[in-house]
Write a protein that holds these residues in place. Structure first.
Motif, mmCIF file in Angstrom:
data_model
loop_
_atom_site.group_PDB
_atom_site.id
_atom_site.type_symbol
_atom_site.label_atom_id
_atom_site.label_comp_id
_atom_site.label_asym_id
_atom_site.label_seq_id
_atom_site.Cartn_x
_atom_site.Cartn_y
_atom_site.Cartn_z
ATOM 1 N N GLN A 167 0.809 -1.213 0.000
ATOM 2 C CA GLN A 167 0.000 0.000 0.000
ATOM 3 C C GLN A 167 0.848 1.272 0.000
ATOM 4 O O GLN A 167 0.359 2.352 -0.323
ATOM 5 C CB GLN A 167 -0.961 0.008 1.189
ATOM 6 C CG GLN A 167 -0.290 0.113 2.535
ATOM 7 C CD GLN A 167 -1.277 0.136 3.685
ATOM 8 O OE1 GLN A 167 -1.013 -0.410 4.744
ATOM 9 N NE2 GLN A 167 -2.426 0.745 3.521
ATOM 10 N N SER A 194 -9.968 -4.868 7.021
ATOM 11 C CA SER A 194 -9.478 -3.641 6.403
ATOM 12 C C SER A 194 -10.366 -3.244 5.227
ATOM 13 O O SER A 194 -10.601 -4.032 4.311
ATOM 14 C CB SER A 194 -8.041 -3.849 5.903
ATOM 15 O OG SER A 194 -7.664 -2.824 5.024
ATOM 16 N N LYS A 195 -10.855 -2.013 5.255
ATOM 17 C CA LYS A 195 -11.699 -1.519 4.173
ATOM 18 C C LYS A 195 -10.933 -1.463 2.850
ATOM 19 O O LYS A 195 -11.491 -1.731 1.784
ATOM 20 C CB LYS A 195 -12.248 -0.131 4.516
ATOM 21 C CG LYS A 195 -13.233 0.411 3.476
ATOM 22 C CD LYS A 195 -13.795 1.746 3.909
ATOM 23 C CE LYS A 195 -14.847 2.250 2.923
ATOM 24 N NZ LYS A 195 -14.314 2.423 1.558
ATOM 25 N N GLU A 196 -9.635 -1.130 2.911
ATOM 26 C CA GLU A 196 -8.854 -1.037 1.674
ATOM 27 C C GLU A 196 -8.755 -2.394 0.980
ATOM 28 O O GLU A 196 -8.850 -2.483 -0.243
ATOM 29 C CB GLU A 196 -7.451 -0.493 1.967
ATOM 30 C CG GLU A 196 -6.639 -0.247 0.695
ATOM 31 C CD GLU A 196 -5.302 0.412 0.964
ATOM 32 O OE1 GLU A 196 -4.496 0.512 0.013
ATOM 33 O OE2 GLU A 196 -5.059 0.835 2.110
ATOM 34 N N THR A 197 -8.590 -3.450 1.755
ATOM 35 C CA THR A 197 -8.555 -4.794 1.174
ATOM 36 C C THR A 197 -9.870 -5.098 0.477
ATOM 37 O O THR A 197 -9.890 -5.618 -0.647
ATOM 38 C CB THR A 197 -8.293 -5.855 2.259
ATOM 39 O OG1 THR A 197 -7.019 -5.610 2.861
ATOM 40 C CG2 THR A 197 -8.306 -7.261 1.672
ATOM 41 N N ASP A 199 -12.037 -2.985 -0.724
ATOM 42 C CA ASP A 199 -12.167 -2.135 -1.911
ATOM 43 C C ASP A 199 -11.369 -2.704 -3.083
ATOM 44 O O ASP A 199 -11.829 -2.702 -4.236
ATOM 45 C CB ASP A 199 -11.689 -0.711 -1.604
ATOM 46 C CG ASP A 199 -12.625 0.032 -0.671
ATOM 47 O OD1 ASP A 199 -13.792 -0.391 -0.550
ATOM 48 O OD2 ASP A 199 -12.192 1.030 -0.061
#
Length: 285
Positions: A167, A194-197, A199
């Motif tokens: 990241q 994790s929200k990024e994962t 997304d």
């Protein structure tokens, strides 16, 4: 005490499509439900307020207010559980002269538990999917970065192309422009998710990427966009408990790939060794 996740698992099959959407958002982002009204939650996730209320009834709550209170209380319990787990572990092993053997025994029990959640058929599908892919991307953030990095590094000598998502240096927009149906993404997602994962997984799904989710629950948010889920159960007290069975699973994946593409693996290892020797010669000179 029955957790909200367990309640959702019990009632999930009977929920409507819209109610399942509410359930998935509740698991992914419980803070949304704690800090907003039913109307606001519905607007944020794209359903009506009535759907939110009917979801509460389906989950056997008297209304949104009761659900909201239970979500908040469960968040507090989870925060306390992590501290309690640490304190209990420290107390249990304080005067124990056999810490290593005790921890190994506990780890073996958890590994046995994982065997009950992953079928040989699902495992074989993962191996075949990796073998057929032109690119393998592993994604894991925070504590999940270590296993994601280890798997990508190990597969890099066994597959055509394997990479871990970083990241700090990788641009997901740039990566996604290269994604297609020949890619495979292995997503590591454990509490707290994790929200990024999530997304990244959603973006990859729109590109036709085959998604393998390695997570602690089949109802975890990442599972909703996964083609196949490998469940590594964790305890409510600490996600650290997942580490031993997780790395056994990853070792099994690497070992399985060595068997499936044995000749290609042999050639890649020989090439790696040749390059390593050349590099060492240059450095020594």
């Amino acid at each position: 005490m029955v957790t909200i996740r367990e309640k959702i698992r019990t009632h999930y099959a009977q929920l409507t499509k819209q109610q399942k959407k509410v359930a998935e958002h509740l698991l992914e982002n419980p803070e949304l439900f704690v800090n907003n009204t039913a109307s606001s939650v519905g607007e944020r996730i794209g359903v009506s307020e009535t759907t939110i209320i009917r979801f509460c009834y389906a989950m056997e709550y008297s209304g949104f207010s009761q659900l909201q209170k239970e979500v908040f209380a469960e968040q507090l319990r989870n925060e306390k559980n992590a501290l309690t787990h640490h304190q209990e572990t420290a107390k249990r092993f304080k005067n124990n002269q056999h810490i290593l053997s005790e921890v190994v025994k506990e780890s073996l029990d958890r590994i046995e538990g994982m065997l009950g959640t992953i079928s040989e058929t699902a495992f074989e599908k993962v191996l075949q999917s990796i073998s057929k892919s032109k690119k393998v991307l592993t994604v894991g953030l925070r504590s999940s970065y270590a296993p994601a990095h280890w798997l990508a590094f190990s597969l890099s000598m066994l597959c055509e192309d394997a990479q871990v998502y970083n990241q700090n240096t990788d641009d997901i927009v740039q990566l996604s422009s290269k994604m297609d149906k020949h890619w495979l993404l292995i997503a590591f997602s454990f509490k707290r998710y994790s929200k990024e994962t999530l997304d990244i997984v959603r973006v990859a799904k729109t590109k036709g990427v085959y998604i393998v989710a390695i997570t602690d629950d089949v109802l975890a948010p990442v599972s909703q966009n996964a083609d196949i889920v490998l469940q590594v159960p964790s305890t409510d007290s600490s996600t650290l408990d997942v580490t031993p069975p997780l790395f056994v699973l990853l070792h099994a994946i690497v070992a399985g790939m060595s068997v499936i593409d044995s000749e290609q693996v042999r050639q890649r290892i020989l090439e790696y060794e040749h390059n390593f020797e050349s590099y060492r010669t240059i450095i020594e000179e």
